[in-house]
Design a protein around this motif. Structure first.
Motif, PDB file in Angstrom:
ATOM      1  N   PHE A  21       0.833  -1.208   0.000  1.00 30.14           N
ATOM      2  CA  PHE A  21       0.000   0.000   0.000  1.00 30.14           C
ATOM      3  C   PHE A  21       0.868   1.258   0.000  1.00 30.14           C
ATOM      4  O   PHE A  21       0.669   2.163  -0.818  1.00 30.14           O
ATOM      5  N   PHE A  22       1.847   1.316   0.909  1.00 36.53           N
ATOM      6  CA  PHE A  22       2.698   2.511   0.995  1.00 36.53           C
ATOM      7  C   PHE A  22       3.544   2.678  -0.268  1.00 36.53           C
ATOM      8  O   PHE A  22       3.798   3.804  -0.699  1.00 36.53           O
ATOM      9  N   TYR A  23       3.971   1.548  -0.845  1.00 32.07           N
ATOM     10  CA  TYR A  23       4.794   1.643  -2.057  1.00 32.07           C
ATOM     11  C   TYR A  23       4.006   2.353  -3.165  1.00 32.07           C
ATOM     12  O   TYR A  23       4.508   3.242  -3.849  1.00 32.07           O
ATOM     13  N   PHE A  24       2.752   1.950  -3.318  1.00 30.83           N
ATOM     14  CA  PHE A  24       1.945   2.569  -4.377  1.00 30.83           C
ATOM     15  C   PHE A  24       1.469   3.971  -3.984  1.00 30.83           C
ATOM     16  O   PHE A  24       1.368   4.852  -4.840  1.00 30.83           O
ATOM     17  N   TYR A  25       1.173   4.182  -2.703  1.00 29.99           N
ATOM     18  CA  TYR A  25       0.739   5.523  -2.270  1.00 29.99           C
ATOM     19  C   TYR A  25       1.848   6.547  -2.524  1.00 29.99           C
ATOM     20  O   TYR A  25       1.618   7.579  -3.163  1.00 29.99           O
ATOM     21  N   HIS A  26       3.039   6.246  -2.038  1.00 29.24           N
ATOM     22  CA  HIS A  26       4.153   7.191  -2.231  1.00 29.24           C
ATOM     23  C   HIS A  26       4.633   7.183  -3.687  1.00 29.24           C
ATOM     24  O   HIS A  26       4.933   8.235  -4.257  1.00 29.24           O
ATOM     25  N   GLY A  27       4.705   5.976  -4.270  1.00 26.59           N
ATOM     26  CA  GLY A  27       5.220   5.861  -5.639  1.00 26.59           C
ATOM     27  C   GLY A  27       4.326   6.588  -6.638  1.00 26.59           C
ATOM     28  O   GLY A  27       4.803   7.413  -7.427  1.00 26.59           O
ATOM     29  N   GLY A  57       3.521  11.845  -2.766  1.00 29.43           N
ATOM     30  CA  GLY A  57       4.863  12.296  -3.152  1.00 29.43           C
ATOM     31  C   GLY A  57       5.453  13.231  -2.103  1.00 29.43           C
ATOM     32  O   GLY A  57       6.621  13.107  -1.738  1.00 29.43           O
ATOM     33  N   TYR A  58       4.611  14.134  -1.610  1.00 29.16           N
ATOM     34  CA  TYR A  58       5.097  15.085  -0.600  1.00 29.16           C
ATOM     35  C   TYR A  58       5.563  14.354   0.651  1.00 29.16           C
ATOM     36  O   TYR A  58       6.598  14.683   1.222  1.00 29.16           O
ATOM     37  N   LEU A  59       4.788  13.344   1.051  1.00 30.69           N
ATOM     38  CA  LEU A  59       5.127  12.590   2.263  1.00 30.69           C
ATOM     39  C   LEU A  59       6.256  11.589   2.014  1.00 30.69           C
ATOM     40  O   LEU A  59       6.592  10.791   2.890  1.00 30.69           O
ATOM     41  N   CYS A  60       6.817  11.612   0.810  1.00 31.46           N
ATOM     42  CA  CYS A  60       8.007  10.795   0.508  1.00 31.46           C
ATOM     43  C   CYS A  60       9.201  11.727   0.270  1.00 31.46           C
ATOM     44  O   CYS A  60      10.082  11.438  -0.537  1.00 31.46           O
ATOM     45  N   LEU A  61       9.174  12.874   0.951  1.00 33.58           N
ATOM     46  CA  LEU A  61      10.317  13.808   0.946  1.00 33.58           C
ATOM     47  C   LEU A  61      10.629  14.405  -0.425  1.00 33.58           C
ATOM     48  O   LEU A  61      11.801  14.653  -0.739  1.00 33.58           O
ATOM     49  N   MET A  62       9.593  14.635  -1.227  1.00 36.30           N
ATOM     50  CA  MET A  62       9.842  15.161  -2.578  1.00 36.30           C
ATOM     51  C   MET A  62       9.866  16.688  -2.614  1.00 36.30           C
ATOM     52  O   MET A  62       9.964  17.284  -3.672  1.00 36.30           O
ATOM     53  N   ILE A 169      12.789   2.910  -0.563  1.00 33.38           N
ATOM     54  CA  ILE A 169      12.942   2.466  -1.960  1.00 33.38           C
ATOM     55  C   ILE A 169      12.363   3.513  -2.914  1.00 33.38           C
ATOM     56  O   ILE A 169      12.993   3.918  -3.884  1.00 33.38           O
ATOM     57  N   VAL A 170      11.147   3.945  -2.602  1.00 31.49           N
ATOM     58  CA  VAL A 170      10.450   4.862  -3.525  1.00 31.49           C
ATOM     59  C   VAL A 170      11.207   6.188  -3.659  1.00 31.49           C
ATOM     60  O   VAL A 170      11.273   6.760  -4.749  1.00 31.49           O
ATOM     61  N   PHE A 171      11.801   6.662  -2.562  1.00 32.20           N
ATOM     62  CA  PHE A 171      12.517   7.939  -2.602  1.00 32.20           C
ATOM     63  C   PHE A 171      13.619   7.926  -3.663  1.00 32.20           C
ATOM     64  O   PHE A 171      13.856   8.931  -4.341  1.00 32.20           O
ATOM     65  N   TRP A 172      14.286   6.764  -3.796  1.00 28.54           N
ATOM     66  CA  TRP A 172      15.425   6.720  -4.710  1.00 28.54           C
ATOM     67  C   TRP A 172      15.016   6.529  -6.172  1.00 28.54           C
ATOM     68  O   TRP A 172      15.829   6.748  -7.076  1.00 28.54           O
ATOM     69  N   ALA A 173      13.777   6.101  -6.401  1.00 26.53           N
ATOM     70  CA  ALA A 173      13.376   5.811  -7.789  1.00 26.53           C
ATOM     71  C   ALA A 173      13.540   7.022  -8.715  1.00 26.53           C
ATOM     72  O   ALA A 173      14.204   6.918  -9.762  1.00 26.53           O
TER      73      ALA A 173
END
Ligand SMILES: [Zn+2]
Ligand SMILES: [Zn+2]
Length: 279
Positions: A21-27, A57-62, A169-173
């Motif tokens: 869920f988090f992977y797709f939410y942030h991704g 995206g915002y909550l994944c430090l973007m 993981i998502v942050f580095w993509a």
């Protein structure tokens, strides 16, 4: 004993579900929200849904959406040329991360805001920052920390760990898209674009379809990046789902000319092409 084992199994499966869920939410927050929705206007969704997607995206430090979009639009204008904010021609570490701290002389705040005149009209997006400065970055970091503290308090350490792993993981993509997908030694090219963009399968998988970066540079406004059947593009599938359920409209598809290219030997075509492909 058996009951305890069964409970552990369910707990583990639950945590895997939270991770997915988090992977797709942030991704999707980055790929669908920041990138295809805000930057390239590849589709339209209701405003409430746009905020919901972009929040991932915002909550994944973007950082603030306007700042991200301003940088990415500049990248498309100057890809791998002087003025590109994050070309690996200026060094791998620079393209991977350090570009974010060296925007001086690359893009002024005025230029950033001019790049994003459309988004500057939105007071909520503006509130998350529209300048290259420490303040919006620190605000994003603080909100990300508060979000994770709330996750821990509401759902416990296991869910927090699932989120941290997905975030890591998502942050580095997108950073890997900026670097690996512009390295001539990696992947392949389907289109003779002006830049040195590449399609890289593992970045495509990790980045929910964003690793088909040469396709993207060939047709930046297309909501679909994966062009061949095996170029898996989860973000495109999510877009199709939104369209089917009536939540997305005006979805930009690759032009017929581009799709026709799938029928020919693209490598041969690349050699023959004098002009870069455009949508
Ligand atoms: Zn690029
Ligand atoms: Zn783009």
């Amino acid at each position: 004993m058996e009951t305890a084992t069964s409970a552990n199994l369910w707990t583990a499966l639950g945590l895997v579900a939270w991770f997915v869920f988090f992977y797709f939410y942030h991704g999707l927050g980055i790929t669908l929200g920041y990138h295809r929705l805000l930057t390239h206007k590849s589709l339209q969704v209701p405003r409430w849904l746009m905020y919901a997607i972009v929040s991932g995206g915002y909550l994944c430090l973007m950082n603030g959406p306007i700042i991200w979009v301003g940088v990415h639009r500049l990248h498309h204008q100057k890809s791998d040329m002087p003025g590109d904010p994050h070309s690996p021609r200026d060094g791998f570490a620079h393209a991977l991360l350090f570009w974010a701290g060296s925007m001086d002389g690359i893009q002024t705040n005025k230029e950033l805001q001019n790049q994003c005149r459309d988004l500057m009209k939105d007071p909520i997006l503006r509130a998350f920052g529209c300048e290259h400065a420490a303040r919006p970055a620190l605000m994003c970091l603080a909100i990300c920390i508060v979000f994770r503290v709330a996750l821990f308090m509401l759902f416990g350490a296991g869910v927090l760990a699932a989120n941290l792993l997905a975030t890591a993981i998502v942050f580095w993509a997108p950073q890997l898209v900026n670097t690996v997908c512009h390295l001539p030694s990696q992947g392949y090219r389907s289109f003779a674009t002006r830049d040195q963009s590449r399609n890289v399968w593992w970045v495509g998988l990790m980045g929910l379809g964003e690793g088909w970066h040469n396709n993207h540079h060939a047709m930046p406004t297309s909501a679909r990046h994966g062009m061949k059947w095996w170029e898996i593009d989860y973000t495109w599938w999510a877009t199709l789902l939104l369209e089917k359920t009536g939540l997305a409209r005006n979805v930009v598809r690759p032009s017929a000319r581009i799709l026709d290219l799938k029928m020919v030997d693209l490598k041969e075509l690349e050699l023959k092409q004098k002009e870069p492909v455009s949508v």
